[in-house]
Design an enzyme around this catalytic site. Structure first.
Site, PDB file in Angstrom:
ATOM      1  N   PRO A  34      12.669   5.868  -7.823  1.00 54.57           N
ATOM      2  CA  PRO A  34      12.576   5.504  -9.240  1.00 54.57           C
ATOM      3  C   PRO A  34      13.835   4.796  -9.713  1.00 54.57           C
ATOM      4  O   PRO A  34      14.951   5.199  -9.396  1.00 54.57           O
ATOM      5  CB  PRO A  34      12.405   6.838  -9.954  1.00 54.57           C
ATOM      6  CG  PRO A  34      12.809   7.883  -8.983  1.00 54.57           C
ATOM      7  CD  PRO A  34      12.667   7.301  -7.617  1.00 54.57           C
ATOM      8  N   GLU A  35      13.662   3.712 -10.437  1.00 51.33           N
ATOM      9  CA  GLU A  35      14.797   3.013 -11.035  1.00 51.33           C
ATOM     10  C   GLU A  35      14.797   3.273 -12.537  1.00 51.33           C
ATOM     11  O   GLU A  35      13.969   4.011 -13.058  1.00 51.33           O
ATOM     12  CB  GLU A  35      14.715   1.512 -10.715  1.00 51.33           C
ATOM     13  CG  GLU A  35      15.012   1.228  -9.240  1.00 51.33           C
ATOM     14  CD  GLU A  35      15.636  -0.143  -9.042  1.00 51.33           C
ATOM     15  OE1 GLU A  35      16.336  -0.628  -9.946  1.00 51.33           O
ATOM     16  OE2 GLU A  35      15.417  -0.736  -7.965  1.00 51.33           O
TER      17      GLU A  35
END
Ligand SMILES: [Zn+2]
Length: 281
Positions: A2-3
């Site tokens: 996840p960014e």
């Protein structure tokens, strides 16, 4: 992994669901993830009312009516699901932490690879905590500007891709959105970071905000569906201009694939970088 946009989407989903709710119980199903869970965490969180869900870089911070905030990091594979009140639920494999709220809602932290983290931090000392002390500006805040970025890059001999991965330069950016932002700013990822100044630094800041905001818009549409079967927050389909598109023409230029002008993949600091050498200089 996840960014920032995924983490922010998770935060918004959590904020909608748990702000103002009181934790009834916390079920901790293993000793920890990347780091051990805090001692007596279940006892310390039970009875606390959620005041706010915030984000700093890729950490989600849940603040309560009293006591320390809970800091959550999704690591490589962490996922947060919300199980609606009255919805049947049996803990699945890798459901490591389950929080139950006064209205019957459950929040489940699932993390197969266990690089996630949960820790408690008092708000007065948050900025000096080792997770937060050296973080640069938030990319979506107004105080992240061209001159601020140029000052952070000044004198840096590394390439711009590596410099943007450095959380002291700007907080929360990762591989995918850096590739995308450099593409939109027409900057070659191999450029020496210290040479990005003036108008180019401003273009790069604008591109960073653009790619993050577009991803957030894509993620926003998933929020309405949190009551769906799996209730999972924060992952969404998003189209990228260069990321994962090796050998294809880039969307905005007149690349001719037959003349070696197409999206290239190179490795920088052990990570894949995608860029168009015709468009990015
Ligand atoms: Zn191109």
């Amino acid at each position: 992994m996840p960014e920032l946009p995924e983490v922010e989407t998770v935060r918004r989903g959590m904020a909608n669901a748990i702000t103002g709710r009181t934790i009834k119980a916390v079920d901790i199903r293993r000793e920890g993830l990347r780091t051990p869970f805090p001692k007596d965490m279940a006892e310390r969180l039970s009875g606390r009312k959620v005041k706010k869900c915030l984000r700093r870089a890729k950490y989600i911070l849940v603040e309560f009516d009293r006591g320390p905030a809970m800091s959550l990091h999704l690591g490589m594979s962490g996922r947060i699901s919300l199980i609606a009140p009255k919805q049947a639920y049996e803990p699945a494999k890798h459901d490591h932490l389950i929080m139950m709220f006064d209205n019957g809602l459950r929040l489940v932290f699932n993390d197969p690879r266990r690089f996630g983290m949960v820790f408690l931090v008092e708000s007065e000392v948050r900025d000096t905590h080792k997770a937060f002390a050296n973080l640069g500006p938030e990319p979506l805040e107004n105080d992240f500007t061209g001159p601020v970025l140029a000052a952070a890059l000044k004198g840096r001999k590394t390439n711009i891709k590596a410099a943007l991965l450095d959380q002291r330069v700007v907080a929360g950016l990762g591989n995918i959105y850096i590739c995308e932002a450099l593409y939109h700013a027409r900057i070659d990822p191999r450029r020496e970071a210290g040479t990005i100044t003036g108008r180019q630094a401003s273009d790069l800041v604008r591109a960073i905000k653009k790619v993050l905001n577009e991803a957030l818009e894509a993620g926003g549409s998933t929020l309405r569906d949190y009551r769906q079967a799996d209730g999972e927050l924060g992952y969404f389909q998003h189209r990228f201009a260069v990321y994962g598109r090796e050998g294809k023409p880039c969307p905005d230029c007149k690349c001719d694939v037959s003349t070696n002008c197409s999206i290239q993949r190179i490795t920088q600091a052990g990570r894949s970088t995608f860029f168009c050498p015709c468009r990015q200089k």
